[in-house]
Write a protein that holds these residues in place. Structure first.
Motif, PDB file in Angstrom:
ATOM      1  N   CYS A 151      20.687 -53.254  73.971  1.00  0.00           N
ATOM      2  CA  CYS A 151      20.256 -53.775  75.268  1.00  0.00           C
ATOM      3  C   CYS A 151      21.408 -54.474  75.982  1.00  0.00           C
ATOM      4  O   CYS A 151      21.481 -54.450  77.219  1.00  0.00           O
ATOM      5  CB  CYS A 151      19.084 -54.732  75.086  1.00  0.00           C
ATOM      6  SG  CYS A 151      17.590 -53.881  74.584  1.00  0.00           S
ATOM      7  N   VAL A 165      14.035 -60.772  73.738  1.00  0.00           N
ATOM      8  CA  VAL A 165      12.878 -60.613  72.866  1.00  0.00           C
ATOM      9  C   VAL A 165      13.313 -59.836  71.640  1.00  0.00           C
ATOM     10  O   VAL A 165      13.707 -58.679  71.734  1.00  0.00           O
ATOM     11  CB  VAL A 165      11.748 -59.869  73.615  1.00  0.00           C
ATOM     12  CG1 VAL A 165      10.597 -59.607  72.699  1.00  0.00           C
ATOM     13  CG2 VAL A 165      11.303 -60.684  74.791  1.00  0.00           C
ATOM     14  N   TYR A 166      13.261 -60.474  70.476  1.00  0.00           N
ATOM     15  CA  TYR A 166      13.719 -59.824  69.257  1.00  0.00           C
ATOM     16  C   TYR A 166      12.605 -59.022  68.630  1.00  0.00           C
ATOM     17  O   TYR A 166      11.461 -59.435  68.625  1.00  0.00           O
ATOM     18  CB  TYR A 166      14.147 -60.866  68.231  1.00  0.00           C
ATOM     19  CG  TYR A 166      15.489 -61.472  68.474  1.00  0.00           C
ATOM     20  CD1 TYR A 166      15.852 -62.632  67.836  1.00  0.00           C
ATOM     21  CD2 TYR A 166      16.398 -60.880  69.319  1.00  0.00           C
ATOM     22  CE1 TYR A 166      17.076 -63.192  68.042  1.00  0.00           C
ATOM     23  CE2 TYR A 166      17.618 -61.440  69.529  1.00  0.00           C
ATOM     24  CZ  TYR A 166      17.962 -62.594  68.887  1.00  0.00           C
ATOM     25  OH  TYR A 166      19.181 -63.150  69.080  1.00  0.00           O
ATOM     26  N   LEU A 214      15.206 -55.527  82.945  1.00  0.00           N
ATOM     27  CA  LEU A 214      14.580 -54.957  81.756  1.00  0.00           C
ATOM     28  C   LEU A 214      15.482 -55.087  80.531  1.00  0.00           C
ATOM     29  O   LEU A 214      15.025 -55.457  79.447  1.00  0.00           O
ATOM     30  CB  LEU A 214      14.283 -53.481  81.992  1.00  0.00           C
ATOM     31  CG  LEU A 214      12.967 -53.176  82.639  1.00  0.00           C
ATOM     32  CD1 LEU A 214      12.913 -51.719  82.992  1.00  0.00           C
ATOM     33  CD2 LEU A 214      11.849 -53.533  81.723  1.00  0.00           C
ATOM     34  N   ALA A 215      16.763 -54.794  80.694  1.00  0.00           N
ATOM     35  CA  ALA A 215      17.690 -54.898  79.557  1.00  0.00           C
ATOM     36  C   ALA A 215      17.861 -56.358  79.152  1.00  0.00           C
ATOM     37  O   ALA A 215      17.997 -56.667  77.958  1.00  0.00           O
ATOM     38  CB  ALA A 215      19.027 -54.273  79.910  1.00  0.00           C
ATOM     39  N   LEU A 269      15.548 -58.704  79.360  1.00  0.00           N
ATOM     40  CA  LEU A 269      14.358 -59.014  78.573  1.00  0.00           C
ATOM     41  C   LEU A 269      14.459 -58.404  77.184  1.00  0.00           C
ATOM     42  O   LEU A 269      13.992 -58.987  76.208  1.00  0.00           O
ATOM     43  CB  LEU A 269      13.114 -58.476  79.272  1.00  0.00           C
ATOM     44  CG  LEU A 269      12.588 -59.303  80.411  1.00  0.00           C
ATOM     45  CD1 LEU A 269      11.409 -58.615  81.040  1.00  0.00           C
ATOM     46  CD2 LEU A 269      12.185 -60.659  79.916  1.00  0.00           C
ATOM     47  N   GLY A 270      15.093 -57.233  77.101  1.00  0.00           N
ATOM     48  CA  GLY A 270      15.268 -56.603  75.801  1.00  0.00           C
ATOM     49  C   GLY A 270      16.167 -57.393  74.878  1.00  0.00           C
ATOM     50  O   GLY A 270      15.964 -57.394  73.672  1.00  0.00           O
ATOM     51  N   ILE A 271      17.171 -58.091  75.440  1.00  0.00           N
ATOM     52  CA  ILE A 271      18.006 -58.932  74.596  1.00  0.00           C
ATOM     53  C   ILE A 271      17.236 -60.163  74.152  1.00  0.00           C
ATOM     54  O   ILE A 271      17.316 -60.595  73.001  1.00  0.00           O
ATOM     55  CB  ILE A 271      19.274 -59.360  75.356  1.00  0.00           C
ATOM     56  CG1 ILE A 271      20.207 -58.191  75.519  1.00  0.00           C
ATOM     57  CG2 ILE A 271      19.985 -60.461  74.627  1.00  0.00           C
ATOM     58  CD1 ILE A 271      21.486 -58.584  76.149  1.00  0.00           C
TER      59      ILE A 271
END
Lengths: 98, 174
Positions: free
Chosen positions: A32, A21-22, A14-15, A17-19
């Motif tokens: 993230c 996707v801006y 999850l983290a 993916l957080g990096i």
């Protein structure tokens, strides 16, 4: 595979993916990144505690040291961007845009 | 009560969903603090009390405080929370549904178990010669950084020292 490890791997993904996707802020991606480091710390600590491999407890501490260096450099870059543009929006970083 | 560590790991993932759905950074920092506290609880319940303390002191008390100050510097006038933007709310709900689905799958397939029995005294009681000693394995492991890992200690200390100068140099040139 113990079920707790599955949740921690899921948190790592999850983290990650957080990096990747801006949204608007740069500091959200840095947060993230800190989340990735946190999930890696918990994962390696749980592995070392379960296998009782005592010498591998060095690795979480070293991970924290280099995560601190990395966070410092990332925040310094963010301060520079914020000083130049007033705010750290990712869409401001367009000097090399063709 | 046997499944308390599994519930803690579920709350860990919920905290990660909270900041990975990217609200305004101050709320993301809040999610990271919650995840850090719950992660410390997970480490503590497996018996690693020294490393849990490390996490609270260094990670939450050092790095996240610096993040909080930088966020206060580079923030906007109307921060977006989880309820104000439909994109953030949608991502959060999707993450929560995914985690609930995983929990339901695990409970239905009866795969939730505890890996280690933390009342097992054989983990930290040593018998040497005629006497019985007591060690804490995580403290002793970190203390090995001074004996077996002395070169690693030098490298880590030097890189921390140099990174101060790197940060000063980065923030100077503008």
């Amino acid at each position: 595979m113990p079920s707790i490890y599955i949740n921690i791997f899921l948190a790592f993904i999850l983290a990650l993916l957080g990096i990747l996707v801006y949204r608007s802020h740069l500091i959200s991606s840095l947060l993230c990144l800190e989340g990735i480091i946190l999930s890696l710390f918990v994962l390696i600590t749980l592995t070392a505690l379960n296998t009782h491999f005592t010498l591998s407890f060095i690795f979480p501490i070293i991970l924290l040291v280099f995560a601190a260096c990395e966070a410092a450099v990332g925040l310094a870059l963010l301060v520079i961007v914020s000083n130049t543009y007033g705010i750290d929006y990712v869409q401001n970083l367009n000097l090399l845009q063709c | 009560m046997t499944y308390v560590v599994f519930l803690l790991s579920v709350m860990f993932v919920m905290g990660f969903v909270g900041f990975s759905s990217k609200p305004s950074p101050i709320y993301g920092g809040l999610g990271l603090i919650v995840s850090g506290g719950v992660g410390c609880g997970i480490v503590l319940s497996f018996g690693g009390s020294f490393l849990g303390l490390m996490m609270f002191l260094i990670y939450l008390g050092g790095m996240l405080v610096v993040f909080g100050y930088t966020t206060a510097m580079a923030t906007e006038e109307y921060p977006e929370t989880w309820g104000s933007n439909v994109m953030i709310l949608g991502m959060f709900v999707l993450g929560v549904l995914m985690e609930v689905g995983l929990v339901v799958y695990m409970v239905m397939s009866d795969g939730v178990e505890i890996v280690v029995d933390f009342k097992n005294m054989g983990d930290w009681v040593v018998f040497e010669g005629d006497e019985v000693g007591l060690i804490r394995e995580d403290s002793m492991g970190v203390a090995a950084l001074y004996s077996y890992g002395s070169w690693l200690m030098v490298v880590a200390g030097w890189s921390l020292f140099v990174s101060i100068f790197i940060v000063i140099e980065i923030t100077r040139g503008a």
